[in-house]
Design an enzyme around this catalytic site. Sequence first.
Site, PDB file in Angstrom:
ATOM      1  N   GLU A   6     -13.900  26.479  28.566  1.00  0.00           N
ATOM      2  CA  GLU A   6     -13.125  27.022  27.705  1.00  0.00           C
ATOM      3  C   GLU A   6     -11.699  25.968  27.337  1.00  0.00           C
ATOM      4  OE1 GLU A   6     -13.943  28.606  25.317  1.00  0.00           O
ATOM      5  OE2 GLU A   6     -15.310  30.018  26.496  1.00  0.00           O
TER       6      GLU A   6
ATOM      7  N   ASP B  65     -13.995  40.203  32.763  1.00  0.00           N
ATOM      8  CA  ASP B  65     -13.529  40.421  31.322  1.00  0.00           C
ATOM      9  C   ASP B  65     -11.963  40.902  31.378  1.00  0.00           C
ATOM     10  OD1 ASP B  65     -15.411  40.162  29.586  1.00  0.00           O
ATOM     11  OD2 ASP B  65     -16.544  42.032  30.201  1.00  0.00           O
TER      12      ASP B  65
ATOM     13  N   GLU C 149     -21.013  30.958  21.738  1.00  0.00           N
ATOM     14  CA  GLU C 149     -21.662  29.672  21.784  1.00  0.00           C
ATOM     15  C   GLU C 149     -23.172  29.892  22.208  1.00  0.00           C
ATOM     16  OE1 GLU C 149     -19.175  30.490  23.718  1.00  0.00           O
ATOM     17  OE2 GLU C 149     -19.564  29.686  25.718  1.00  0.00           O
TER      18      GLU C 149
ATOM     19  N   HIS D   6     -14.929  24.804  17.311  1.00  0.00           N
ATOM     20  CA  HIS D   6     -14.893  25.382  18.818  1.00  0.00           C
ATOM     21  C   HIS D   6     -16.215  25.689  19.479  1.00  0.00           C
ATOM     22  CE1 HIS D   6     -13.226  27.339  22.424  1.00  0.00           C
ATOM     23  NE2 HIS D   6     -14.021  28.236  22.061  1.00  0.00           N
ATOM     24  N   GLU D   7     -17.239  26.386  18.637  1.00  0.00           N
ATOM     25  CA  GLU D   7     -18.354  26.894  19.274  1.00  0.00           C
ATOM     26  C   GLU D   7     -19.201  25.453  19.480  1.00  0.00           C
ATOM     27  OE1 GLU D   7     -17.993  29.538  20.756  1.00  0.00           O
ATOM     28  OE2 GLU D   7     -16.503  30.343  19.620  1.00  0.00           O
TER      29      GLU D   7
ATOM     30  N   HIS E 182     -18.855  23.722  22.653  1.00  0.00           N
ATOM     31  CA  HIS E 182     -19.471  24.304  23.745  1.00  0.00           C
ATOM     32  C   HIS E 182     -20.920  23.714  23.823  1.00  0.00           C
ATOM     33  CE1 HIS E 182     -16.835  27.342  25.546  1.00  0.00           C
ATOM     34  NE2 HIS E 182     -16.737  27.848  24.253  1.00  0.00           N
TER      35      HIS E 182
ATOM     36  N   TYR F 185      -8.156  28.686  28.247  1.00  0.00           N
ATOM     37  CA  TYR F 185      -8.086  27.975  27.001  1.00  0.00           C
ATOM     38  C   TYR F 185      -7.130  26.949  27.044  1.00  0.00           C
ATOM     39  CZ  TYR F 185     -11.545  31.287  25.103  1.00  0.00           C
ATOM     40  OH  TYR F 185     -12.412  32.219  25.210  1.00  0.00           O
TER      41      TYR F 185
HETATM   42  N1  BES Z   1     -17.173  31.814  24.862  1.00  0.00           N
HETATM   43  C1  BES Z   1     -16.073  32.172  24.069  1.00  0.00           C
HETATM   44  C2  BES Z   1     -16.164  33.858  24.022  1.00  0.00           C
HETATM   45  C3  BES Z   1     -16.212  34.508  25.391  1.00  0.00           C
HETATM   46  C4  BES Z   1     -15.072  34.470  25.903  1.00  0.00           C
HETATM   47  C5  BES Z   1     -17.101  35.671  25.472  1.00  0.00           C
HETATM   48  C6  BES Z   1     -15.195  35.221  27.220  1.00  0.00           C
HETATM   49  C7  BES Z   1     -17.049  36.381  26.400  1.00  0.00           C
HETATM   50  C8  BES Z   1     -16.275  36.242  27.316  1.00  0.00           C
HETATM   51  C9  BES Z   1     -16.074  31.582  22.901  1.00  0.00           C
HETATM   52  O1  BES Z   1     -16.456  30.257  22.802  1.00  0.00           O
HETATM   53  C10 BES Z   1     -14.579  31.582  22.348  1.00  0.00           C
HETATM   54  O2  BES Z   1     -13.957  31.041  22.943  1.00  0.00           O
HETATM   55  N2  BES Z   1     -14.216  32.430  21.328  1.00  0.00           N
HETATM   56  C11 BES Z   1     -12.980  32.264  20.578  1.00  0.00           C
HETATM   57  C12 BES Z   1     -12.954  31.309  19.773  1.00  0.00           C
HETATM   58  C13 BES Z   1     -11.475  30.505  19.303  1.00  0.00           C
HETATM   59  C14 BES Z   1     -10.927  30.262  20.692  1.00  0.00           C
HETATM   60  C15 BES Z   1     -11.658  29.209  18.481  1.00  0.00           C
HETATM   61  C16 BES Z   1     -12.793  33.549  20.023  1.00  0.00           C
HETATM   62  O3  BES Z   1     -13.641  34.478  19.940  1.00  0.00           O
HETATM   63  O4  BES Z   1     -11.765  33.714  19.550  1.00  0.00           O
HETATM   64 ZN    ZN Z   2     -15.123  29.112  23.710  1.00  0.00          ZN
END
Ligand code: BES
Ligand code: ZN
Length: 618
Positions: free
Chosen positions: A318, A376, A271, A295-296, A299, A384
Amino acid sequence: MCVPSATIDLSSQANIDQVKTTHLHLNWNVDFKSQILYGNVVLDLVTSVENVNKVVLDTSYLDIQSVTLGENESLKYQVAERYADLGSALTIDVPVIEKTGTQFQLTIQYATTEKCTAVQFLTPEQTLGGKHPYLFSQSEPIHGRAMIPCQDSPSVKVTYSASVKSDLPVVMSALQTGIDDEHDGTKTYHFRQNTTIPSYLIAIAVGNLVGREIGPRSSVWCEPEMIDAAAWEFADTELFVATGEDLLTPYEWGRYDLLVLPPSFPYGGMENPCLTFVTPTLLAGDKSAVNVIAHEISHSWMGNLVTTNSWKHYWLNEGWTVFIERKILGRLHGEATRQFEALSGLKSLQESVDLFGPDSLKTVLNPDLRGGANPDDFFSKVPYEKGFNFLYHIEKVVGGPSIFEPYMKAYVKHFASTSISTQDWQEFLFAYMEETHGPSMVEKLNTIDFDAWINKPGMPPVDPQFDTSLADACYDLAKRWDEARDTDLSQFSSKDIEDFSASQKIVFLERLTDAKPLAHALIVKMDELYNLTSNHNADLRLRWQQICLMSSYEPIYPEVVKFVTEQGRMKFVRPLYRLLHEADNGAQLAVDTYLAHKSFYHPIAAQLIEKDIGLVKS
Ligand code: BES
Ligand code: ZN
């Protein structure tokens, strides 16, 4: 070594309790030959206590060359040894600043190094066009420090500006304010982000990029070879933004652009403000993966405007975002769709809980990140989907959307441009409900076991009982396959899934991953009838390959190798590497495949895959 001192964010070593950054300016040069970014960052700082004599910043694998106060007063500094995965604290000695509220400026000359975990450089061969190099950054959660010496904590919010010299087009998570031609034929691209953001949202990409308008405030950016497909797939973007505005507050950021990255991008989407980054695996040709865009976009309020103040409270980003994403989809496609998405989310939560174990502290909504834990390593569906279920449960208890939706707006208005904890969130929930609906509403809230939701491991304490109307057909078909014997396969035909949407096909397969491994004869038959191996929808491929790997069905192995080496999205590559590694005759193939393609993967993905297949201890 410098153990984090500020208790608000255990993932940062910066002395944010003494001094705060308010703005940062980046002067960067892009050097594709050496695969580095170099130049300087100018930090505007303000003290928040008396007698400050040092500024401690986060860095990770940076080459720090000089530090000056203002433009030219050289300062002494030390770069500490690395502390766990949190990087090396950079301690800068400043002449004592007696007064609270004193503003000053530091300029730090530096370069990134080949160990940088935030930026992936791609050779021309690794791009679609094959002619130009490419780079992109990914800073969330704690990789911002590998790109910029800074207070790399989501509790600190800054505006930023940037001037980037490059011979290829540059895009950033900000509004572009101009482009200058340089004498040497390169250009300098200027940007400004006027809304305060945490450091993890500073982002850049450079490559052979073109943009095409897809809405009144939106363009999609990517390599020219992909632009038609991308513009088609994401045509509904404005509808999502407008629905978000309707649910919450006016869209704050001016533009909502999309950047479709090369296939090694490790996430579905990121996002970055003004410019969401997405994986090319969303280009399914049927708009079936656009929930990632919803989703994005969500955010833009949850996470980017109201931000978690540390990775412990990550669910505030999330969980809330999934909740709003599903509100948007519900408004556009009906409540049954929202329930269907929630069901599938619950299944993915169960998978995370099974993977970590039901008592694992990694399944707690507010995880304990003491001792230099790497956020990480905590990445999972817990923030989520447990977060989503928590909010869904509260919505139900307080009396449904008519009560909860006005509260969502009030929440965003109240906390916009701040960083908060779970406690801040909970206090406001109670205060708002009491003020707006009186003490009887507080009684209702008190029936919820907040402590269990927030601090206990495992699945949510309450069964959400989502409506299964769109899922029943998928479950029924999965049950028939699960119960079938080799001898009665004539009951199945290609018509079984003719009326299924792409998501229903995925849920059908998802359900089978919970059943006992399928006999090979059934796998052969199912593929013959439903053409699963040749399907190009990435989510479907994941589920199908999972089923085959669970049965150690060797004819699928080459397909798995193909899928995990042509894209690097962690959602797909991590479970497939793990399963291939566990499958009969698969372990060596998993290791060999990874080692042969190591340079293809983004550094964050590479690090986690290595743990998944036992190359590195987790
Ligand atoms: N912010 C996250 C991606 C992220 C999470 C980067 C943790 C680094 C550390 C992003 O918004 C996300 O949640 N992406 C998901 C999308 C899905 C839940 C619709 C993905 O990448 O799968
Ligand atoms: Zn996210």
